[in-house]
Design a protein around this motif. Structure first.
Motif, PDB file in Angstrom:
ATOM      1  N   ARG A 149       0.719  -1.206   0.033  1.00  0.00           N
ATOM      2  CA  ARG A 149       0.167  -0.084  -0.058  1.00  0.00           C
ATOM      3  C   ARG A 149       0.862   1.476   0.003  1.00  0.00           C
ATOM      4  O   ARG A 149       0.655   2.060  -0.781  1.00  0.00           O
TER       5      ARG A 149
ATOM      6  N   HIS B  55      -8.258   5.447   1.542  1.00  0.00           N
ATOM      7  CA  HIS B  55      -8.691   5.249   2.838  1.00  0.00           C
ATOM      8  C   HIS B  55      -9.945   4.705   2.903  1.00  0.00           C
ATOM      9  O   HIS B  55     -10.913   5.423   3.306  1.00  0.00           O
TER      10      HIS B  55
ATOM     11  N   HIS C 187      -8.113   7.989  -3.300  1.00  0.00           N
ATOM     12  CA  HIS C 187      -7.112   8.848  -4.014  1.00  0.00           C
ATOM     13  C   HIS C 187      -7.149   8.336  -5.395  1.00  0.00           C
ATOM     14  O   HIS C 187      -6.775   7.313  -5.682  1.00  0.00           O
TER      15      HIS C 187
ATOM     16  N   GLU D 132      -8.783  14.344   2.229  1.00  0.00           N
ATOM     17  CA  GLU D 132      -7.678  14.398   3.283  1.00  0.00           C
ATOM     18  C   GLU D 132      -6.500  15.354   2.673  1.00  0.00           C
ATOM     19  O   GLU D 132      -5.716  16.000   3.667  1.00  0.00           O
ATOM     20  N   HIS D 133      -6.062  15.422   1.429  1.00  0.00           N
ATOM     21  CA  HIS D 133      -5.259  16.260   0.815  1.00  0.00           C
ATOM     22  C   HIS D 133      -5.561  17.612   0.872  1.00  0.00           C
ATOM     23  O   HIS D 133      -4.799  18.537   0.817  1.00  0.00           O
TER      24      HIS D 133
HETATM   25 ZN    ZN Z   1      -4.157   9.286   1.982  1.00  0.00          ZN
END
Ligand code: ZN
Ligand code: MLT
Length: 526
Positions: A369, A420, A427, A459-460
């Protein structure tokens, strides 16, 4: 002569005055160089060697890790402590110099990348990591599972904080593959989620207190806020996720937890996302709360299979794979294996599973991962679209993604999805999409996320990539409130303009997309 005295000698007016620039930016293009007098005052503040002016010294600060986001900095200033940050900001505020705070430069939406000759304020010298205070000594606070805390500088790497926690027998519960380079300040600025987010929540949940400097140089000391309730606005809370647009975080008090004694990891091969979701549900139900739940798909698994040191558990790679990590009693590995034995071959679409119990086997599975981002970078400069889907929308979105990209003009592009899964944060990486097609691909993918009731920003963060999307999904009243908060903290608009808030870039009309620098398309990261 103090720096304030020197500042008084500088030429009148802002270097990149937002008001002036707003009306002239189109004609004027990039900002002019920072005034020599200001630069010498900055150098006086931070000391020789910490004001970087030459192009080759500025270069690493002018491009993000992926090579996608780049721009020009007038200079890079590297203060050594909070007092120097305060003096730098006060000087810049007085002269209207645009400041772009930067941590480890591992962000993926351009939020720490300068443009138009702005001053980069690099926080990496504020890298002190304090002693761990255990809960007994620290007293209550931070929730039931808080076992200790540590005060760290904004420039400390995530890895350094993890190591300090580990030395004290504790765990800092945020983790990212970029841990060696990402800074605590950067993870706070973006409210990073990461690999443990399903169990411990995002960075916001770990911040017990903050120290920051306001744009005029005022110190905001909320490292140890009084416990009594009813004392007004949560100023430190406002700064988490503010992406350097409100103030500059200089230190944080972080909560630590007790690490799980026994862990087990499994990677489960499935024929698609639906079976992966079912495995996630069954493992959580049978074995207990998940420490991590990460999705991989065939395209990414094929890429990482070629990485040195990676042991691919399934050949050929399956359409999808779920990595789950669980914690518990000494027999948690057996419990996980037993559950998976009931699932593989019995639940539709679940093909195979491997379980790692000892540390080396677990690390080898995690490597699958964690290698994704680097292997992707070696393919080219990916268009990264980080999104969050509600549980009911996940399968449909992933199944339709390649078609969306193809129909939007990315027929030859390679689509790699991972992320996630436990929190629905995916993503979506698109490699090889022609620059001219980027807006259409973004519109198709992010638009479909919004239509499915999801968020176009995961989350980015928002960065330079998605301010207009933020405006699309938050109610108008919300967006107006965000602008009002911004004006209250940063009246002249010098802190990271063009990031997070729509229309905050001098010369930018609300609704106009930021421009990507696409000339690196197809090349590896800088
Ligand atoms: Zn991430
Ligand atoms: C990850 O989850 O690995 C990071 O967000 C990095 C990435 O998306 O490439």
């Amino acid at each position: 002569m103090t720096s304030r005295d020197r500042a008084a000698d500088l030429p009148d007016g802002p270097t990149t005055d937002p008001a002036t620039a707003r009306s002239t930016a189109a004609a004027a293009g990039p900002a002019t160089a920072l005034p020599a007098a200001l630069l010498s005052t900055l150098e006086e503040i931070v000391g020789p060697g910490h004001l970087l002016r030459a192009a080759d010294l500025r270069a690493p600060f002018e491009v993000d890790w992926t090579g996608r986001w780049r721009g020009e900095a007038g200079a890079v200033v590297r203060p050594g402590d909070t007092a120097e940050v305060a003096r730098v900001l006060a000087l810049c505020d007085e002269h209207g110099v645009v400041v772009v705070p930067q941590g480890g430069n591992t962000g993926l939406v351009g939020g720490g990348v300068p443009r138009d000759g702005a001053l980069v304020l690099s926080l990496t010298r504020l890298d002190q990591v304090g002693a761990v205070v255990t809960r007994g000594a620290a007293g209550a606070g931070g929730g039931a599972d808080t076992a200790g805390e540590v005060v760290v500088g904004a420039g400390a790497s995530l890895a350094a904080v993890q190591v300090r926690a580990r030395e004290a027998g504790l765990l800092y519960p945020v983790d990212l593959a970029a841990r060696d380079t990402a800074t605590i300040g950067g993870t706070i600025a973006t409210d990073a989620g990461g690999l443990a987010v399903v169990r411990h929540g995002p960075t916001r949940a770990q911040v017990l207190g903050l120290e920051a400097v306001l744009v005029d140089g005022t110190l905001l000391d909320r490292l140890h806020p009084p416990r009594a309730a009813g004392l007004g606005y949560d100023l430190a809370g406002l700064l988490v996720g503010s992406e350097g647009t409100l103030a500059v975080v200089t230190a944080a008090r972080l909560r630590l937890v007790r690490p799980p004694r026994h862990l087990a990891v499994a990677v489960v091969a499935t024929d698609g996302i639906r079976a992966a979701l079912e495995v996630q549900r069954q493992v959580a139900q049978a074995v207990g709360p998940l420490e991590a739940s990460e999705l991989m798909t065939r395209a990414g698994l094929s890429l990482v299979a070629q990485a040195p040191g990676v042991r691919a558990p399934f050949v050929p790679p399956p359409p999808a794979a779920l990595l789950v990590e669980v914690a518990g009693a000494p027999d948690v590995g057996e419990a996980l294996s037993a559950t998976l034995a009931e699932v593989v071959g019995h639940v539709s679409g679940v093909q195979d599973a491997v379980v790692g119990i000892d540390a080396a086997d677990r690390a080898a599975l995690w490597q699958l991962r964690e290698a994704h981002t680097e292997r992707l970078a070696a393919r080219g400069v990916a268009l990264k679209l980080d999104v969050v889907l509600p549980p009911a929308g996940l399968a449909g979105f992933i199944e339709g993604l390649e078609g969306l990209v193809r129909d939007a003009g990315g027929a030859d592009a390679e689509v790699v999805v991972f992320g996630h899964l436990g929190v629905g944060d995916l993503h979506c990486n698109v490699v090889g999409v022609a620059p001219a097609q980027v807006p259409a691909v973004e519109q198709a993918v992010l638009g479909s996320v919004v239509a499915a009731g999801g968020s176009p920003c995961g989350e980015h963060g928002v960065g330079r990539q998605k301010p207009d999307w933020l405006a699309r999904v938050r109610p108008a009243g919300d967006v107006a409130a965000l602008h009002a908060v911004k004006r209250a903290f940063d009246p002249r608009g010098i802190l990271n303009p063009g990031v997070l808030l729509p229309g905050s870039l001098p010369g930018q009309q609300e609704g106009s997309a930021d421009h990507l620098v696409e000339d690196q398309q197809g090349q590896g990261p800088a």
